[in-house]
Design an enzyme around this catalytic site. Sequence first.
Site, PDB file in Angstrom:
ATOM      1  N   LYS A  96       0.837  -1.178   0.017  1.00 16.01           N
ATOM      2  CA  LYS A  96       0.064   0.040   0.098  1.00 16.01           C
ATOM      3  C   LYS A  96       0.812   1.126   0.008  1.00 16.01           C
ATOM      4  CE  LYS A  96      -3.229  -2.784   0.061  1.00 16.01           C
ATOM      5  NZ  LYS A  96      -2.298  -4.075  -0.236  1.00 16.01           N
ATOM      6  N   LEU A 146      -2.612 -12.675 -12.417  1.00 13.28           N
ATOM      7  CA  LEU A 146      -3.425 -11.794 -12.495  1.00 13.28           C
ATOM      8  C   LEU A 146      -4.365 -11.708 -11.182  1.00 13.28           C
ATOM      9  CD1 LEU A 146      -4.715 -11.858 -16.261  1.00 13.28           C
ATOM     10  CD2 LEU A 146      -3.049 -10.186 -15.320  1.00 13.28           C
ATOM     11  N   ILE A 164      -1.982  -9.685  -5.650  1.00  9.99           N
ATOM     12  CA  ILE A 164      -0.756  -9.230  -5.770  1.00  9.99           C
ATOM     13  C   ILE A 164      -0.359  -8.842  -7.140  1.00  9.99           C
ATOM     14  CG2 ILE A 164       1.737 -10.050  -5.190  1.00  9.99           C
ATOM     15  CD1 ILE A 164       0.476 -12.146  -3.195  1.00  9.99           C
ATOM     16  N   ALA A 165      -0.424  -9.535  -8.184  1.00 10.20           N
ATOM     17  CA  ALA A 165      -0.041  -9.020  -9.659  1.00 10.20           C
ATOM     18  C   ALA A 165      -0.663  -7.795  -9.712  1.00 10.20           C
ATOM     19  CB  ALA A 165      -0.210 -10.297 -10.382  1.00 10.20           C
ATOM     20  N   LEU A 166      -1.839  -7.579  -9.740  1.00 13.78           N
ATOM     21  CA  LEU A 166      -2.439  -6.467 -10.291  1.00 13.78           C
ATOM     22  C   LEU A 166      -2.258  -5.379  -9.457  1.00 13.78           C
ATOM     23  CD1 LEU A 166      -6.004  -8.037 -10.954  1.00 13.78           C
ATOM     24  CD2 LEU A 166      -4.524  -7.051 -12.440  1.00 13.78           C
ATOM     25  N   GLU A 167      -2.076  -5.344  -8.002  1.00 13.34           N
ATOM     26  CA  GLU A 167      -1.784  -4.231  -7.048  1.00 13.34           C
ATOM     27  C   GLU A 167      -0.159  -3.380  -7.508  1.00 13.34           C
ATOM     28  OE1 GLU A 167      -4.584  -4.722  -3.288  1.00 13.34           O
ATOM     29  OE2 GLU A 167      -2.446  -4.952  -3.271  1.00 13.34           O
ATOM     30  N   GLY A 198      -0.039 -16.319  -6.961  1.00 16.12           N
ATOM     31  CA  GLY A 198      -0.307 -16.875  -5.504  1.00 16.12           C
ATOM     32  C   GLY A 198       0.426 -17.436  -4.680  1.00 16.12           C
ATOM     33  N   ASP A 227      -3.273 -18.041   7.033  1.00 16.03           N
ATOM     34  CA  ASP A 227      -2.784 -18.386   5.333  1.00 16.03           C
ATOM     35  C   ASP A 227      -2.513 -19.942   5.116  1.00 16.03           C
ATOM     36  OD1 ASP A 227      -3.114 -15.843   5.202  1.00 16.03           O
ATOM     37  OD2 ASP A 227      -1.186 -15.349   4.375  1.00 16.03           O
ATOM     38  N   HIS A 233     -25.619  13.530  -0.651  1.00 17.52           N
ATOM     39  CA  HIS A 233     -25.337  13.870  -2.121  1.00 17.52           C
ATOM     40  C   HIS A 233     -24.330  15.155  -2.105  1.00 17.52           C
ATOM     41  CE1 HIS A 233     -26.410  14.753  -6.187  1.00 17.52           C
ATOM     42  NE2 HIS A 233     -26.401  15.956  -5.701  1.00 17.52           N
TER      43      HIS A 233
END
Length: 463
Positions: A52, A179, A182-185, A268, A310, A442
């Site tokens: 992050k 994908l 972990i890969a995308l972030e 993974g 995990d 709103h």
Amino acid sequence: METREVEYAIIGVGTAGLGAFSRIRKQTDSLLLIQHGPYGTTCARVGCMPSKMLIAASDLAHAIEGGSFFGIDGNYQVNGKRLFERIQKDRAEKFVGGVLRYVDTIDNKFKVEGQARFLDSHTLDVDGRLRVKAEKIILACGSSPYVAPVFEPLLQDLDTSDTIFELDDLPRSMAVVGLGVIALEIGQAFHRLGVQTTLYGHTGRIGAFTHPDMQKDVMQTMQQELDIIPRGEFTRAVKVKDGFELTYLTTDGKEIIRSYERVLIASGRRSNLRTMDLEKSGLILDDRGLPQYDPLTMQCGNSHVFISGDATEDLPLWHEAYIEGRIAADSAVAFPAHKEGKRTPGIGIYFTDPQMACVGSVYSALDPEQIVMGQARMDSGPRHKIYNDLKGMMQVYVDKNSGILLGAEVFGRGAEHMAHTLVLAIEHGLTVGEILQMPVYHPTLEEVMKGALTMALFRLRKS
């Protein structure tokens, strides 16, 4: 060889293991923590927190690039060395440091370091120098990155989520294998920081969404920004002068050969139980070779062994490890009596841009004949229009008979916040009508969520 006899042995000193320890320590002094590898939890060292921090930097760079739409023109320069210095310093001081300080408060008589392996159902060997006989055992040994056979000969030179944050500078180019979250972030973050990045999939799936329309929307949206090759397999990986040469065969027979300075394996994680000689544990194993267990007690079969975090390979999330460690401990204390713990509705979030979130039951887990679905696109939201961030959509799944919200899949700005509102509604068993009685300010991002819920209510009444 030294032998120690204890009532409880806890394998792993991460989020789940520490949670179990804190519960059991209140009941007895007869327990032992066994840790293999560095202390600090997966989340703090190599997962949630450093990723992050990387994303925060990349989001800032991306925001500056998009400033011209709002009349804000700016220039910036990415300093990779300072970026990683900051991540490593803050990780050590603010996140890992907190865990280490807590571990240091635990008396050394309760801790031992080394690799534990089963000798029999009650006996563990630790590095061939210590034998631990335990009445009850809690398996909380975490997970490690999965590396496909084609990459195994190069493992010492490749990056994984366990090593990527140890870099001292940004590479020129990077291949990302996977994908998933972990890969995308990480892949998107490196791309936004100026690294030439390609993401390679295997099955054609991307992220965690299960509804076909959600999968399609995510793939189309992410491919507008990222170089994604979604379906195929690597057939060759070799080290070359300036990095690595990869050969990838797509499912339609096209061979792609490209070179990259670095390769990130992010396909993974696998349970560390696989190194513990489980065949000697006496436990019933599933088709993955892992112990069968009850998610309400975390008990493995009817045995004196419990599992959490995990190590299960089922819910590799910090909050789930936190919950499971405590359930496992309470169940172990009650054993041989049967004690169930309280599970919470599922929630999983990808901190990509757009964000992705799954809440409660995903679409594939439901009977389409027994639900109604509400859907809304992010471009319908006034606040999304203000941000000029129109990408994404969301779906909510409602029980056709009771009107109770069962789950949701959310893709777009603000997904993390909508997910928490929806999971709270699911936890309290609210109907879609009751949720819509909640005021929505709103303009806010949550107005899109209100639109999806309103569609679901309309369809519910119509059915």
